[in-house]
Design a protein around this motif. Structure first.
Motif, mmCIF file in Angstrom:
data_model
loop_
_atom_site.group_PDB
_atom_site.id
_atom_site.type_symbol
_atom_site.label_atom_id
_atom_site.label_comp_id
_atom_site.label_asym_id
_atom_site.label_seq_id
_atom_site.Cartn_x
_atom_site.Cartn_y
_atom_site.Cartn_z
ATOM 1 N N VAL A 28 14.249 80.773 72.518
ATOM 2 C CA VAL A 28 15.675 80.667 72.250
ATOM 3 C C VAL A 28 16.428 81.033 73.531
ATOM 4 O O VAL A 28 16.172 82.070 74.134
ATOM 5 N N ILE A 29 17.338 80.150 73.930
ATOM 6 C CA ILE A 29 18.104 80.376 75.153
ATOM 7 C C ILE A 29 19.272 81.301 74.848
ATOM 8 O O ILE A 29 19.877 81.218 73.775
ATOM 9 N N ASP A 30 19.563 82.186 75.783
ATOM 10 C CA ASP A 30 20.658 83.128 75.620
ATOM 11 C C ASP A 30 21.958 82.373 75.362
ATOM 12 O O ASP A 30 22.335 81.485 76.128
ATOM 13 N N GLY A 31 22.610 82.709 74.256
ATOM 14 C CA GLY A 31 23.918 82.134 73.982
ATOM 15 C C GLY A 31 23.928 80.843 73.194
ATOM 16 O O GLY A 31 24.982 80.270 72.961
ATOM 17 N N GLU A 32 22.776 80.390 72.756
ATOM 18 C CA GLU A 32 22.781 79.135 72.000
ATOM 19 C C GLU A 32 22.725 79.400 70.496
ATOM 20 O O GLU A 32 22.465 80.513 70.042
ATOM 21 N N ILE A 33 22.978 78.329 69.736
ATOM 22 C CA ILE A 33 22.692 78.369 68.301
ATOM 23 C C ILE A 33 21.457 77.512 68.109
ATOM 24 O O ILE A 33 21.450 76.328 68.451
ATOM 25 N N LEU A 187 30.143 80.894 63.419
ATOM 26 C CA LEU A 187 28.975 80.920 64.313
ATOM 27 C C LEU A 187 29.363 80.448 65.707
ATOM 28 O O LEU A 187 28.925 80.999 66.714
ATOM 29 N N ARG A 188 30.211 79.404 65.747
ATOM 30 C CA ARG A 188 30.656 78.895 67.056
ATOM 31 C C ARG A 188 31.472 79.948 67.795
ATOM 32 O O ARG A 188 31.315 80.146 68.998
ATOM 33 N N THR A 189 32.340 80.634 67.028
ATOM 34 C CA THR A 189 33.154 81.679 67.652
ATOM 35 C C THR A 189 32.263 82.781 68.236
ATOM 36 O O THR A 189 32.481 83.253 69.353
ATOM 37 N N GLU A 192 30.752 81.823 71.448
ATOM 38 C CA GLU A 192 31.658 81.977 72.593
ATOM 39 C C GLU A 192 31.679 83.420 73.070
ATOM 40 O O GLU A 192 31.879 83.699 74.249
ATOM 41 N N ARG A 193 31.466 84.352 72.134
ATOM 42 C CA ARG A 193 31.453 85.765 72.519
ATOM 43 C C ARG A 193 30.089 86.193 73.048
ATOM 44 O O ARG A 193 29.853 87.371 73.295
ATOM 45 N N GLY A 194 29.153 85.243 73.136
ATOM 46 C CA GLY A 194 27.867 85.553 73.741
ATOM 47 C C GLY A 194 26.784 85.967 72.771
ATOM 48 O O GLY A 194 25.736 86.455 73.170
ATOM 49 N N ILE A 195 27.029 85.821 71.462
ATOM 50 C CA ILE A 195 26.001 86.174 70.491
ATOM 51 C C ILE A 195 25.136 84.949 70.202
ATOM 52 O O ILE A 195 25.644 83.876 69.877
ATOM 53 N N THR A 196 23.830 85.116 70.330
ATOM 54 C CA THR A 196 22.886 84.035 70.084
ATOM 55 C C THR A 196 22.564 84.006 68.586
ATOM 56 O O THR A 196 22.467 85.065 67.964
ATOM 57 N N SER A 197 22.416 82.831 68.019
ATOM 58 C CA SER A 197 22.077 82.751 66.594
ATOM 59 C C SER A 197 20.858 81.865 66.371
ATOM 60 O O SER A 197 20.643 80.891 67.094
#
Lengths: 518, 392
Positions: A28-33, A187-189, A192-197
């Protein structure tokens, strides 16, 4: 080269006799969903349990690399400490505690002398609620909120733990379209704040909508990880990967041979069981003919389940009025056993809570609605029962080592087949199927649709309640729309479109009290 | 799916039920050694049956209540009040012995219906209803007896629990009749086991391997006939054992083979699903409570007959022994799981332990501690098994 926040390398997990995961790779890449797709039983949840420490380090093989370090989680608090938070499909909130108490459960805001600082708690909770876009008082008990809002509270709870990697298991399976939309937006928001899901989902259009990449798992193996791009073929590619075969048509073809009217409901009105004066179903009238599949479309809270259960032996609501006709003759159904005797069946949307005795075996669940057929003067013919169960195991393709298997051990799709077997064995003429494919995978869905086709071909009538419009369009002859307890439209499937139905399903919004939705 | 299941598979599949039999054998063996063989002497085996029969009768009703997801705390008081009513009629008013029996049974029906009404139709949890019943019927016992003990019963009444069938077919030092009865029972068991097995094979269900099947039959037959020999060498066939055997067979059939029995399991397993499958949940709940009342009155008759009188404190704490027997016997606290035979074995485990410790002269206080620990460990074992099964 993008930075990977998480890499799971060659994860293998075996249970006695079963290899649930076999050298699964996930990065999982940092910052992606990141989406995870797979049929039920493919190993998605097991993989997430390995990641979150439910299955501690040492009970699996392979490495979990988070933040470039190999992690050895021994429990859920270990993984949460690193910022990995999982939100399960079944929400884990405590119904009688307040929003704020739930958010900080296990992580209480303490004041000087170890006592809970309630002002701080509620203040912090308010902040978190703002972040997830929920306008509720933090002191409200969570059982007064709908499922959609409870899901947001789970996310707020995760945020309170300084989450870096948020894992959501089927987050929208119980939500209506509006709430799902809101959740995906959130989830998109967060992204943007840098949380990976990581999002596990059966709903491919959601995967397409929000995910950057998705990993497909089948039978405990990673099939592939693909970039989700907005093009038409992507869903087909995912499905191909999940089932290992092409599903050119998700809905089996059927000869439409519709006969005479079989079942009719007139002026059906139901009041809420505990809130006096609140109308849940308002003057509903509809009918269904022999050999016909009729859909009832409505968002959650529209009164679909309430309508069905009140028809089925007054299992819901109070002060019920209206008339029911079977073969043109009025029938009076006072309880469930009379409903069954009159040829009605209702397969619930929540099969684990209302449909099956999970601690009992396949055989006894199949016979449970029509035990009288197996009994003489109160004595059950156990051998005949086994024979019946074996017949259904074959004809419904229930995958189980034996009919003596405990139903709780079967997969969702097979459990649903047991529920359908039970009602078919009860000789029902009119089958009301409430969300018949909820929580089951693509392959099993196809089988369920095939069973529905077989039923109507045998001259039965089927009513399908669903919030998935493509499913209704793919299986029904006619569709009724239900909005806030009122039947707002009746559309032959040939004239129906998703947009048209959605308009009818939300029609009454302006005129009805907003309270009704909650 | 044809084929045979091996021993290990059978054991693991039925660990919940088979574990209890293994534990029972172990406990019997343990006390055999600790008491230097006295615990299995003919006299003591007979005593054991007489002394704990009423707990076993209560356990039969209790396990059905527990399977349905309820509990009954009032049975001790019901034993007392039914015995008291019978005693007042028979001892004070010279009613014939069967009049007392019928009055006690009738009282049991009324009490069962009363508690069933509150549990099933008003919706008061059984815990509360029967907690109230425990106080209520204890109070009524005191009222009926006027706070004093009544005794003795006429000889016929005493014979219900303390009598024996002996010498009907003669025998020198041992009772032939007892042996014949047990012989017939073993033959019946052989027949039914054989039939079940061949039917399962006919329906292509897995069965145990043939040698194992034979070994099982031989072991059961040996144990049962040994037990019969002990009884025949003592005083013959106790009447109470006949009552108990009839009840065990009847209720095993009711729970396993009848629609009512299956509905009891369905209600306890998943109440909502049972309701939506057309099970008349209220009547099922009413039925199990009614039945408990009747069986408590049977226990009341047996107890009053054995103790040859009625005492204000009769049946004190019986409910706890009966409940413990069910849980040791594999019933689930959450309902939906349990068996009559399991509850009986659970009750026998308690009986063998109490009796063995009494023979050894262990202090009452220590006995209580040991029984408490055994109950706790039995349920812990059950919880552990469940967790292991649900680990996936």
């Amino acid at each position: 080269m993008p930075k990977h926040i998480l890499e799971m390398r060659k994860i293998t997990k075996t249970f006695p006799g079963v290899k649930a995961l076999s050298e699964v790779e996930l990065s999982v890449i940092d910052g992606e969903i990141h989406g995870i797709c797979g049929e039920n039983g493919a190993g998605k949840s097991t993989l997430m349990k390995v990641l979150s420490g439910v299955y501690p380090y040492g009970t699996y093989e392979g490495d979990i690399v988070f933040d470039d370090e190999v992690q050895k989680f021994h429990s859920i608090p270990d993984s949460e400490h690193k910022g990995i938070v999982i939100i399960h499909q079944e929400l884990a909130l405590i119904p009688y505690l307040s929003v704020a108490e739930n958010i900080f459960l296990g992580n209480e805001r303490r004041g000087k002398n170890g006592m809970i600082d309630w002002n701080q708690t509620n203040h912090d909770a308010m902040r978190l609620l703002e972040q997830v876009g929920l306008d509720e008082n933090p002191t409200t008990p969570v059982n007064q909120l709908g499922v959609g809002k409870q899901q947001l509270i789970e996310i707020a709870k995760a945020l309170s733990k300084d989450v870096r990697l948020l894992i959501l298991d089927e987050p929208t399976s119980a939500l209506n379209d509006d709430d799902s939309e809101h959740l995906l937006g959130l989830l998109r928001t967060l992204k943007e704040r840098g949380i990976t899901s990581i999002m596990i989902s059966h709903k491919l259009n959601e995967i397409q909508e929000v995910c950057d990449r998705t990993t497909i798992i089948r039978d405990g193996h990673t099939i592939e990880t693909i970039d989700v791009v907005n093009e038409a073929g992507i869903q087909d590619r995912i499905i191909r990967g999940m089932v290992g075969r092409d599903l050119t048509n998700r809905y089996p073809k059927r000869e439409h041979v519709v006969g005479d009217e079989l079942f009719r409901v007139e002026d059906w009105t139901v009041y809420h069981p505990t809130q006096p004066g609140r109308v849940v179903v308002d003057n509903a009238s509809f009918n269904v003919r022999k050999g016909e599949v009729v859909g009832i479309a409505g968002v959650m809270g529209a009164g679909r389940t309430e309508l069905a259960m009140s028809l089925f032996g007054r299992s819901y609501g109070r002060d019920i009025s209206g008339r029911m006709y079977m073969h043109g003759e009025e029938i009076h159904v006072r309880d469930v056993s009379e409903a069954i005797k009159n040829g009605l069946a209702y397969a619930t949307e929540d099969r684990k809570r209302y449909g099956l005795n999970l601690i009992d075996d396949v055989r006894r669940n199949i016979s449970s609605a029509a035990l009288f057929k197996l009994a003489k003067r109160g004595w059950v013919d156990g051998n005949k029962e086994i024979k019946v169960a074996e017949e259904y195991r074959g004809s419904m393709n229930i995958k189980t080592p034996s009919v003596m298997q405990t139903v709780g051990n079967l997969s969702g799709g097979n459990q649903q087949k047991v529920v359908l077997s039970k009602w078919i064995y009860s000789d029902a003429e009119v089958m009301i199927l409430d969300e018949p494919t909820r929580g089951i995978d693509v392959g099993a869905k196809y089988e369920i649709y095939t069973i529905v086709n077989r039923l109507v071909a045998a001259g039965k009538a089927v009513i399908i309640i669903s919030s998935e419009l493509p499913e209704l369009l793919g299986t029904c002859d006619r569709i009724y729309t239900l909005a806030f307890g009122v039947v707002t439209g009746e559309v032959p499937v040939a004239e129906a479109t998703q947009e048209g139905l959605m308009t009818l399903m939300t029609q009454e919004k302006a005129t009805k009290d907003k309270e009704v939705r909650a | 799916m044809t084929g045979t299941a091996n021993i290990r598979e059978l054991l693991t599949r039925n660990i919940r039920t088979s574990g209890i039999y293994i534990a029972f054998v172990a406990i019997v063996a343990l006390f055999f050694f600790l008491t230097g063989g006295t615990s299995l002497s003919p006299q003591n085996v007979t005593n054991l049956v007489l002394q704990y029969s009423y707990i076993l009768i209560l356990a039969i009703g209790m396990v059905m209540v527990i399977i349905a997801g309820h509990i009954d705390l009032s049975v001790g008081s019901v034993v007392a009040v039914t015995g008291a009513i019978s005693a007042v009629l028979v001892i004070k008013h010279d009613v014939p012995w069967w009049g007392g029996v019928l009055a006690a049974l009738g009282t049991g029906v009324l009490i069962g219906a009363w508690q069933g009404f509150w549990v099933a139709f008003v919706g008061i949890p059984a815990f509360i209803t029967t907690l109230a019943g425990m106080l209520l019927f204890r109070g009524l016992t005191l009222l009926v007896l006027g706070n004093i003990s009544l005794s003795p019963f006429p000889a016929q009444y005493q014979k219900i629990a303390s009598g024996f069938q002996n010498g009907l077919l003669g025998g020198d030092g041992y009772d032939v009749f007892t042996l014949v009865v047990f012989g017939v029972a073993v033959a019946g068991y052989f027949f039914s086991a054989w039939r079940t097995r061949s039917q399962r094979i006919a329906y292509e269900q897995p069965v145990e391997a043939f040698p194992l099947f034979i070994v099982k039959l031989v072991v059961v037959a040996a144990v049962v006939m040994w037990f019969a020999w002990q009884l025949a060498n003592a005083r013959g066939l106790p009447n109470v054992l006949i009552i108990l055997a009839i009840l065990v067979i009847a209720y095993s059939l009711v729970t396993q083979r009848t629609v009512f029995g299956r509905h009891v399991y369905a209600v306890g397993g998943n109440l909502a699903a049972a309701m939506l499958s057309g099970v008349k949940v209220r009547w099922v709940n009413f039925g199990v409570m009614l039945n408990m009342g009747v069986l408590a009155s049977v226990a009341g008759i047996v107890y009053s007959s054995r103790s040859n009188g009625a005492q204000p404190a009769a049946g004190n704490m019986f409910e706890l022994d009966a409940i413990a027997a069910c849980f040791i016997g594999g019933a689930a606290v959450t309902g939906g799981v349990g068996r009559v035979t399991g509850a009986i074995v659970g009750g026998l485990i308690m009986a063998v332990m109490s009796n063995g410790m009494q023979l050894m002269g262990v202090d009452q206080s220590v006995q209580s501690v040991v029984k408490g620990l055994v109950l706790l460990l039995a349920v812990a074992f059950d919880v552990y098994n469940k967790r292991r099964a649900g680990a996936r």
